[in-house]
Design an enzyme around this catalytic site. Structure first.
Site, mmCIF file in Angstrom:
data_model
loop_
_atom_site.group_PDB
_atom_site.id
_atom_site.type_symbol
_atom_site.label_atom_id
_atom_site.label_comp_id
_atom_site.label_asym_id
_atom_site.label_seq_id
_atom_site.Cartn_x
_atom_site.Cartn_y
_atom_site.Cartn_z
ATOM 1 C CD GLU A 87 0.352 0.599 -1.921
ATOM 2 O OE1 GLU A 87 -0.132 0.081 -3.209
ATOM 3 O OE2 GLU A 87 -1.054 -0.457 -1.484
ATOM 4 C CB CYS A 135 -2.126 -1.020 -5.539
ATOM 5 S SG CYS A 135 -2.727 -0.468 -4.277
#
Lengths: 540, 540
Positions: free
Chosen positions: A271, A308
């Site tokens: 990720e 994120c």
């Protein structure tokens, strides 16, 4: 493990059941407020340490994957209970290492233990096995059909690389570790250099929980290393069968390239990079532009923008509503005091990436927050560009990890649509829409679905709920594998693979695919979901 | 398309709704009995042809993935019906191009249409959507929980490379195409050079079915090319989002490397190389060694050994039972008349790979079949080696595609176990075991699970049932992705990815995650599988 003090780190790695001091170069985490190196020092793992952690993981694998779901659930719950018990010392240690506020870290401990308990519940729910039974049809013409049954088993030992920005929830005992252990995969963590002490305390907790619940030695290890050597060896080790990673695009791509280049390639769940577009539709801007501006600034500057899912991109159509939004956002950002970032490296990179973005043709700065007095200071920043320029310049989609966002002012819906069509893959895409905006939203929704793992309306992307329906993933470069999520119960599937059993004698069949369904799991019987036993003589 | 004769190939590719003649170098399939080039010739796709097929696929994507499951099921069923209608001409064409016997090819048409109908049924079963709903909890402390819903959507256009050995069931309209279309992914096939005419007839059938059922143009195309250039361009095209491949290890690895090296990497499902170990346990050998020997030879020589699941390796413990087996297998293979293989290239490679295996230290030949009078002849062959040598020489695990098998004679169970532990990943692993063998089988089973996608008892691996529970996949090098299968309904998941919807207004939600469950699909409501509507006010 028990000889060490529970509440303070001792400078050890964890290899199987043992605390181990490395023999390589010493590294230390750094207080990002002062720039001072913290105690204790950690010596890096040697080749032999990596070898031993992987050998133990492999040795533990067959026994661990064969433990019942109930026993693995007990293991995860024991980790959760111990983390909750040790919450205060974890928070103190992480606060020193990351400068994240104590209340946030307190919440993060709860999120981490909650996540482990959610996977324990998922193990008991009896769906993850993916059991399927196609009973024999001995009288089928022209050929009889064999009895075929399917279940999922663990992939093998998993290497986990934690994230700097969640020293607990996405790190040593974070989502990747929880889902891999739930699946029955031993885990070898490479400790994050930015929070070595926190990583150590958590790793020792996991090892203790493994011992308490009788798990085979090797089910968990944690290694330390400066630079990329320890991690690279881990990714290349033939016993490692999958990798979980949360971090930079550069780091994720390097790991994915190494994994693809192995003699036996393995899946990598990295990720990496997302700018999380927020679309402000005209009626919403008109009716609540000021409120949206203030709320946007709040989401942007939360945690120094180190999420994120931080909203790094805003797309909207020119008009009075957008002007109102812009003023409100600018005011809020200008009033922002700034914050200490996670590391001085991140702060330097943040400043440089923001400057690079600001220096692109057509980009203007329209707000800047204050600079805090800190070694790793992060100042909030708002930039703007027009829609045509945005669609033409891919460099404007570079992630700036921190509280910088780019507002794209589009002339009309066509320009907005064109801008959305150029977007790279994202973790999230957000739409603010009043009811009058819904026809436009309906047109944009398919474009967003094809570009993001999660679509939200009338909220902000920061804050990722841990549940069954969450997707924290998305098309490249948000991740290296859009078929999955790193948050939520679906993550267990990353670390499983299906196996079929054809005419295997009953006594040798795994319990989840035996006729009588002794585990009470959900199965597909000739395709139909059911928790029933397989009726004897149902086969024709 | 309708202007072309339905029953004979015309030398065209299919790009969207149009038959197109290429502009590159001409290639032809070859009659493997005579070595003569067949009519018609096919000119390779130009860069513009590839560009147009990919552009149409991308253009069709959003509309195609949004078609209802019912409409896509109708499309698949229409393909199936047309294939069945045209069965005789397909069988004739494929028989000329591949030398596979007509009855086998007749069965293969049925398998192909049956597979399409199974995916149609799977679309209607309402589980593939992977729908999940975690309803909002507005009163949750310390923070309310948002409403989060999840479903799976299609990945995007898929490139498919068919297999030489199944000109229908693993080729233009084979499993990869069926599962990708079912998932809502447009497909661009690279036609297999060994059966260009069959590929053309099938491609035109798919295009016709797409038109008949009102699918958007571009949902299917098929390109032709000699060498690797057309395929490489296809894999590298930014609009292609996944690849399905069945073929050699070399070919699969090349495609996987290209896909990993793209600016945006994509998943590759390559089914490549497997030697399908068969374990003969002592009591079974003792009680039925002769029968096993004859049956083994039958499985080995079926279709000239040209199955991915052909039993290329037999492992057993020395003893009178094994001697009986060996004699029976040797007699049957010596009596085998041989067969024409699919292509002269495959036959040459088969002979060379068998010779290379036979030339390894410690390997002896103990039976050889006859050589048929054919350009692409394949002679059955049995080799043997002892267990210690096998465990020490990885080259003994090289796949010989065709009717050659290596019998590994082990001194005892320890040597058998050691041999199994050295095995690479496999599509299948077979155990022949009487009840007295079950304790040993129980010990071996976990080792086999970790190395194979399908485990069978007391049967033969050739013959892959198409159903819900089948796994045709396995750890590397059997495939590049062990998390999946290329046969059976689970294959639809290869071409899907999850998307989460947070607080999305009801009117904008996809039907499968609306409260009232209008599609009647299976969903997980707060984790619990159900087909019920979401109770209003169930949220607290």
């Amino acid at each position: 493990m028990s000889a060490l003090p529970r509440t303070s780190p001792a400078g050890v790695m964890v290899i199987g059941a043992e605390p181990v001091i490395g023999t390589g170069e010493e590294i230390r985490s750094v207080d990002p407020r002062t720039g001072e190196a913290l105690d204790p020092g950690y010596r890096a793992a040697s080749v032999e340490h990596i070898e031993r952690a992987c050998a133990l993981a492999k040795q533990a694998f067959t026994a661990f994957r064969a433990t019942t779901a109930e026993r693995r659930a007990g293991f995860l719950e024991r980790i959760a209970d111990l983390l909750d018990e040790r919450r205060d010392s974890l928070v103190e240690c992480a606060h020193t290492e990351t400068a994240l506020p104590r209340p946030r870290l307190t919440g993060e401990v709860g999120r981490t233990s909650g996540q482990l308990r959610l996977f324990a519940a998922e193990l008991r729910a009896g769906t993850w096995q993916g059991a399927r039974i196609d009973p024999a049809r001995l009288n089928r013409e022209p050929l009889p059909r064999a009895d075929i049954r399917q279940r999922r088993i663990a992939l093998g030992p998993v290497a986990v690389f934690g994230a700097s920005n969640f020293p607990l929830a996405f790190s040593t005992a974070g989502g990747d570790t929880a889902s891999a252990l739930a699946a029955g995969c031993p885990v070898v963590v490479k400790a994050h250099q930015a929070h070595l002490g926190t990583a150590e305390l958590v790793a020792r907790t996991i090892a203790e929980a493994a011992a308490d619940t009788g798990m085979p030695e090797g089910v968990f290890s944690q290694l330390v290393g400066g630079g990329t050597e320890v991690g690279a060896r881990l990714v290349r080790d033939p016993r490692i069968r999958a990798v979980g990673f949360t971090g930079s695009r550069e780091g994720g791509l390097a790991i994915a390239a190494m994994a693809a280049d192995r003699p036996v390639p393995i899946p990598v769940y990295a990720e990496m990079s997302s700018i999380n577009p927020v679309l402000l539709l005209p009626a919403a801007l008109e009716s609540r532009g000021a409120g949206l501006g203030a709320a946007f600034a709040g989401s942007l500057t939360l945690g120094a923008g180190q999420f994120c899912t931080n909203p790094g991109l805003v797309l909207a159509i020119e008009g009075p509503g957008l002007d109102t939004f812009t003023r409100a956002a600018a005011d809020a950002v200008a009033a922002d005091a700034g914050a200490t970032m996670l590391t001085t490296g991140i702060a330097d990179h943040y400043a440089a990436a923001g400057d690079a973005l600001a220096a692109r043709d057509g980009v203007d700065e329209f707000a800047r927050g204050s600079r805090p007095d800190s070694a790793a200071c992060g100042r909030a920043r708002l930039l703007t560009v027009d829609g045509a320029r945005f669609a033409a310049d891919p460099a404007l989609q570079a992630e700036v990890f921190g509280a910088t966002s780019l507002l794209v002012r589009c002339a009309d819906t066509a320009e907005l649509t064109a801008a959305v069509e150029t977007l790279e893959g994202q973790l999230t895409a957000t739409v603010h829409a009043d009811e009058a905006d819904h026809p436009l939203a309906a047109k944009l929704l398919p474009l967003l679905e094809e570009r993001a793992g999660r679509i939200l309306f009338d909220g902000w992307p920061t804050g990722v709920e841990v549940g069954h329906a969450m997707v924290h993933g998305g098309p490249f470069p948000a991740t290296t594998d859009p078929r999955s999520t790193s948050v939520g119960t679906l993550a267990i599937e990353r670390f499983l693979r299906p196996v079929a059993y054809q005419d295997v004698p009953t006594a040798l069949l795994p319990a989840e695919v035996r006729d009588e369904n002794p585990l009470g799991v959900w199965r597909r019987l000739d395709g139909e979901p059911s928790r029933d036993a397989l009726a004897v003589d149902s086969a024709d």
